[in-house]
Design an enzyme around this catalytic site. Sequence first.
Site, PDB file in Angstrom:
ATOM      1  N   ASP A  93       2.111 -12.186 -10.690  1.00  0.00           N
ATOM      2  CA  ASP A  93       1.586 -10.786 -10.370  1.00  0.00           C
ATOM      3  C   ASP A  93       2.172  -9.909 -11.529  1.00  0.00           C
ATOM      4  OD1 ASP A  93       0.892  -8.574  -8.660  1.00  0.00           O
ATOM      5  OD2 ASP A  93       3.170  -8.597  -8.418  1.00  0.00           O
ATOM      6  N   ASP A 105       2.652  -5.738 -10.975  1.00  0.00           N
ATOM      7  CA  ASP A 105       3.294  -4.738 -10.465  1.00  0.00           C
ATOM      8  C   ASP A 105       4.554  -4.948  -9.731  1.00  0.00           C
ATOM      9  OD1 ASP A 105       2.170  -2.144 -11.490  1.00  0.00           O
ATOM     10  OD2 ASP A 105       0.244  -2.783 -10.305  1.00  0.00           O
TER      11      ASP A 105
HETATM   12  P1  TMP Z   1      -0.116  -5.919  -8.454  1.00  0.00           P
HETATM   13  O1  TMP Z   1      -0.915  -6.767  -7.772  1.00  0.00           O
HETATM   14  O2  TMP Z   1       0.117  -6.034  -9.957  1.00  0.00           O
HETATM   15  O3  TMP Z   1       1.045  -5.951  -7.726  1.00  0.00           O
HETATM   16  O4  TMP Z   1      -0.763  -4.182  -8.278  1.00  0.00           O
HETATM   17  C1  TMP Z   1      -1.105  -3.625  -7.005  1.00  0.00           C
HETATM   18  C2  TMP Z   1      -0.141  -2.409  -6.712  1.00  0.00           C
HETATM   19  O5  TMP Z   1      -0.652  -1.255  -7.192  1.00  0.00           O
HETATM   20  C3  TMP Z   1       0.107  -2.452  -5.017  1.00  0.00           C
HETATM   21  O6  TMP Z   1       1.665  -2.575  -4.709  1.00  0.00           O
HETATM   22  C4  TMP Z   1      -0.694  -1.419  -4.746  1.00  0.00           C
HETATM   23  C5  TMP Z   1      -0.499  -0.340  -6.166  1.00  0.00           C
HETATM   24  N1  TMP Z   1      -1.362   0.660  -5.845  1.00  0.00           N
HETATM   25  C6  TMP Z   1      -0.854   1.938  -6.310  1.00  0.00           C
HETATM   26  O7  TMP Z   1       0.307   2.044  -6.615  1.00  0.00           O
HETATM   27  N2  TMP Z   1      -1.610   3.077  -6.164  1.00  0.00           N
HETATM   28  C7  TMP Z   1      -3.095   2.856  -6.064  1.00  0.00           C
HETATM   29  O8  TMP Z   1      -3.939   3.712  -6.041  1.00  0.00           O
HETATM   30  C8  TMP Z   1      -3.692   1.611  -5.653  1.00  0.00           C
HETATM   31  C9  TMP Z   1      -5.055   1.503  -5.264  1.00  0.00           C
HETATM   32  C10 TMP Z   1      -2.621   0.599  -5.684  1.00  0.00           C
HETATM   33 MG    MG Z   2       3.113  -6.446  -7.162  1.00  0.00          MG
END
Ligand code: TMP
Ligand code: MG
Length: 403
Positions: A37, A39
């Site tokens: 992953d 974030d």
């Molecule tokens: P990941 O799959 O790389 O962890 O990314 C997803 C993350 O992004 C999840 O924790 C939700 C976040 N996100 C935001 O921070 N702001 C937003 O507007 C959206 C739609 C998701």
């Molecule tokens: Mg994540």
Amino acid sequence: MPEFQKKTVHIKDPAKVEEIICGLIKGGAAKLQVITDFDMTLSRFSHNGKRCPTCHNVIDNCKYVSDECRKKLHELKEKYYAIEIAPELTIQEKYPYMIEWYTKSHALLIEQRFQQDKLEEVIRDSDIMLKEGYETFFDKLNEHTVPVFIFSAGLGDVLEEAIRQSGVYYPNVKVISNFMDFDENVDLAILGGYLFVQSIEKGAKHACAGAVAEDQKRMSWNEDGRRCSGPETPIQPDQQWDRPWDTSGGLSAALQNAVDKPLIPGVIKGFKGELIHVYNKHGDALRRTEYFSHLKENSNIVLLGDSLGDLVMADGVSVENILKIGFLNDKDLEIDSDPTSTSKTDSLNKFPTDLNGQSAIRAHDAVVFQIDESLEKYMDLYDIVLVKDETLDVANSILQKIL
Ligand code: TMP
Ligand code: MG
């Protein structure tokens, strides 16, 4: 391994972990692949006590997004992130809320007409950071040509640029994520004393007509080919856009030079492919199948994630040994430093299960309750759980043994 003695490391079944790691070591580089992953897994959750941005937050917080839009995006995040991480809700219960969040959030970004050529600057100016030890992680995997699959529900354009700016976007890295779809760039041509938009690609003219239609004005251009305010003659959306121009001056020469160079930067008009949100990472069958079909021999997998949705990232991949490493981040940072603050409690109280009826619980207690419950759940599902760990030390120490 000394890294396993750290306070951050939680393992439910050490014997099983040892057995998996032995299998990974036996297979070596040839059989290995990493599925991760982005974030809060490769990127940091916090730095010096301050929350770091997700890919989406990098755009939300940038100067090219209006304050009003930013406020709306933050309100969405407050509501839906609490749902994303709520231990008392099942993935099935969370699923429709995630689609709702992404749909609303992406629609707002499209409304902002974010420009492709601002990406580099916006990421450079942001606080997005890779976890400590990222150089060793990416360098080592590249050195041994181990495939690294980054599967993110964040924004692909942002994470690719963040990895590029960190100097570790190597050829062994493949990203599947939500990529922005930008309007084609439009070129200018000067013909017969008239300046008009000439599209090389189909669709480019349409994109420009949209830009004209939006402010109902004719456009004019300055010496470096950038749009500037000009004769304010209202036009109709479908009206052909052309106007007399003095082709003899320096301005024309500058424009002539600029022909074939993109003059109107691409503007976001949507997102490419299927939406990837936090809980549909087993989906997007086509793109995943294509990638993994070449990697049948790489059946030893190190999976890295921070959400329960990340556990399915290797579904459908041929697996001999899989080691799942999960980051459980510091949820305390999600709320105001004032433990009596009710903001978190308010959003938690919206859930049907309502913290087992403890609706009067203080925000701080609610979060502690949540972490404890999550740790148990994470330890059931991830082989190794790293609580509040902003480093890739554990992954690096395992890779060191394998490679
Ligand atoms: P990941 O799959 O790389 O962890 O990314 C997803 C993350 O992004 C999840 O924790 C939700 C976040 N996100 C935001 O921070 N702001 C937003 O507007 C959206 C739609 C998701
Ligand atoms: Mg994540």
